[in-house]
Design a protein around this motif. Structure first.
Motif, PDB file in Angstrom:
ATOM      1  N   THR A 160       0.817  -1.206   0.000  1.00  0.00           N
ATOM      2  CA  THR A 160       0.000   0.000   0.000  1.00  0.00           C
ATOM      3  C   THR A 160       0.859   1.268   0.000  1.00  0.00           C
ATOM      4  O   THR A 160       1.896   1.323   0.647  1.00  0.00           O
ATOM      5  CB  THR A 160      -0.975   0.000   1.195  1.00  0.00           C
ATOM      6  N   ASN A 161       0.401   2.241  -0.754  1.00  0.00           N
ATOM      7  CA  ASN A 161       1.035   3.563  -0.746  1.00  0.00           C
ATOM      8  C   ASN A 161       0.339   4.494   0.234  1.00  0.00           C
ATOM      9  O   ASN A 161       0.785   5.601   0.464  1.00  0.00           O
ATOM     10  CB  ASN A 161       0.981   4.195  -2.143  1.00  0.00           C
ATOM     11  N   GLU A 162      -0.798   4.042   0.775  1.00  0.00           N
ATOM     12  CA  GLU A 162      -1.602   4.849   1.678  1.00  0.00           C
ATOM     13  C   GLU A 162      -1.860   4.045   2.954  1.00  0.00           C
ATOM     14  O   GLU A 162      -1.396   2.923   3.090  1.00  0.00           O
ATOM     15  CB  GLU A 162      -2.921   5.212   1.000  1.00  0.00           C
TER      16      GLU A 162
ATOM     17  N   LYS B  44      -7.718   3.125   4.496  1.00  0.00           N
ATOM     18  CA  LYS B  44      -8.183   3.964   3.389  1.00  0.00           C
ATOM     19  C   LYS B  44      -8.219   3.158   2.096  1.00  0.00           C
ATOM     20  O   LYS B  44      -9.170   3.240   1.328  1.00  0.00           O
ATOM     21  CB  LYS B  44      -7.282   5.187   3.230  1.00  0.00           C
ATOM     22  N   GLY B  45      -7.169   2.382   1.853  1.00  0.00           N
ATOM     23  CA  GLY B  45      -7.113   1.582   0.641  1.00  0.00           C
ATOM     24  C   GLY B  45      -8.219   0.545   0.578  1.00  0.00           C
ATOM     25  O   GLY B  45      -8.842   0.340  -0.468  1.00  0.00           O
ATOM     26  N   LEU B  46      -8.499  -0.125   1.683  1.00  0.00           N
ATOM     27  CA  LEU B  46      -9.570  -1.124   1.709  1.00  0.00           C
ATOM     28  C   LEU B  46     -10.939  -0.474   1.547  1.00  0.00           C
ATOM     29  O   LEU B  46     -11.834  -1.029   0.909  1.00  0.00           O
ATOM     30  CB  LEU B  46      -9.497  -1.939   2.991  1.00  0.00           C
TER      31      LEU B  46
ATOM     32  N   GLU C  43     -11.494   2.214  -0.233  1.00  0.00           N
ATOM     33  CA  GLU C  43     -11.582   2.511  -1.667  1.00  0.00           C
ATOM     34  C   GLU C  43     -11.973   1.259  -2.468  1.00  0.00           C
ATOM     35  O   GLU C  43     -12.781   1.350  -3.375  1.00  0.00           O
ATOM     36  CB  GLU C  43     -10.256   3.055  -2.192  1.00  0.00           C
ATOM     37  N   VAL C  44     -11.415   0.125  -2.124  1.00  0.00           N
ATOM     38  CA  VAL C  44     -11.770  -1.120  -2.821  1.00  0.00           C
ATOM     39  C   VAL C  44     -13.264  -1.382  -2.655  1.00  0.00           C
ATOM     40  O   VAL C  44     -13.974  -1.662  -3.616  1.00  0.00           O
ATOM     41  CB  VAL C  44     -10.948  -2.322  -2.291  1.00  0.00           C
ATOM     42  N   ARG C  45     -13.744  -1.287  -1.431  1.00  0.00           N
ATOM     43  CA  ARG C  45     -15.159  -1.544  -1.177  1.00  0.00           C
ATOM     44  C   ARG C  45     -16.051  -0.576  -1.938  1.00  0.00           C
ATOM     45  O   ARG C  45     -17.036  -0.967  -2.538  1.00  0.00           O
ATOM     46  CB  ARG C  45     -15.461  -1.460   0.327  1.00  0.00           C
ATOM     47  N   GLU C  46     -15.694   0.716  -1.949  1.00  0.00           N
ATOM     48  CA  GLU C  46     -16.545   1.726  -2.558  1.00  0.00           C
ATOM     49  C   GLU C  46     -16.419   1.818  -4.080  1.00  0.00           C
ATOM     50  O   GLU C  46     -17.383   2.109  -4.764  1.00  0.00           O
ATOM     51  CB  GLU C  46     -16.254   3.088  -1.931  1.00  0.00           C
ATOM     52  N   GLN C  47     -15.232   1.561  -4.615  1.00  0.00           N
ATOM     53  CA  GLN C  47     -14.999   1.752  -6.037  1.00  0.00           C
ATOM     54  C   GLN C  47     -15.087   0.453  -6.850  1.00  0.00           C
ATOM     55  O   GLN C  47     -15.427   0.484  -8.021  1.00  0.00           O
ATOM     56  CB  GLN C  47     -13.619   2.367  -6.277  1.00  0.00           C
ATOM     57  N   ILE C  48     -14.777  -0.670  -6.240  1.00  0.00           N
ATOM     58  CA  ILE C  48     -14.674  -1.910  -6.999  1.00  0.00           C
ATOM     59  C   ILE C  48     -15.786  -2.886  -6.663  1.00  0.00           C
ATOM     60  O   ILE C  48     -16.339  -3.528  -7.534  1.00  0.00           O
ATOM     61  CB  ILE C  48     -13.293  -2.555  -6.763  1.00  0.00           C
ATOM     62  N   LEU C  49     -16.130  -3.008  -5.408  1.00  0.00           N
ATOM     63  CA  LEU C  49     -17.105  -4.020  -5.004  1.00  0.00           C
ATOM     64  C   LEU C  49     -18.530  -3.476  -4.965  1.00  0.00           C
ATOM     65  O   LEU C  49     -19.334  -3.874  -4.158  1.00  0.00           O
ATOM     66  CB  LEU C  49     -16.720  -4.580  -3.625  1.00  0.00           C
ATOM     67  N   ILE C  50     -18.826  -2.571  -5.860  1.00  0.00           N
ATOM     68  CA  ILE C  50     -20.168  -1.971  -5.927  1.00  0.00           C
ATOM     69  C   ILE C  50     -21.120  -2.948  -6.590  1.00  0.00           C
ATOM     70  O   ILE C  50     -20.822  -3.573  -7.537  1.00  0.00           O
ATOM     71  CB  ILE C  50     -20.130  -0.637  -6.702  1.00  0.00           C
TER      72      ILE C  50
END
Length: 64
Positions: free
Chosen positions: A47-49, A53-55, A57-64
């Motif tokens: 992770t760069n962050e 926060k990264g997890l 983002e995965v939930r909100e952006q990818i697992l929609i």
């Protein structure tokens, strides 16, 4: 698909967050879902962050 026990995901290039990079993981995960796969998808990346926060983002952006 019934022979696959685990998918493995990391960002490309650099094995960083899967929300950033060249691979559209939203489409990849949707294609996997369409097969009826019920197993695990592992995320292994540097992770760069902050990890939380990264997890998120995965939930909100990818697992929609």
């Amino acid at each position: 698909i019934d022979k696959i026990g685990h998918f493995h995901a990391a960002g490309n290039p650099g094995r960083n967050e899967i929300t950033k990079g060249e691979i559209n993981y939203r489409n990849v995960f949707r294609a996997i879902e369409k097969t009826g796969y019920q197993g695990w998808i592992g995320l292994e990346y540097m992770t760069n962050e902050e990890p939380e926060k990264g997890l998120t983002e995965v939930r909100e952006q990818i697992l929609i």
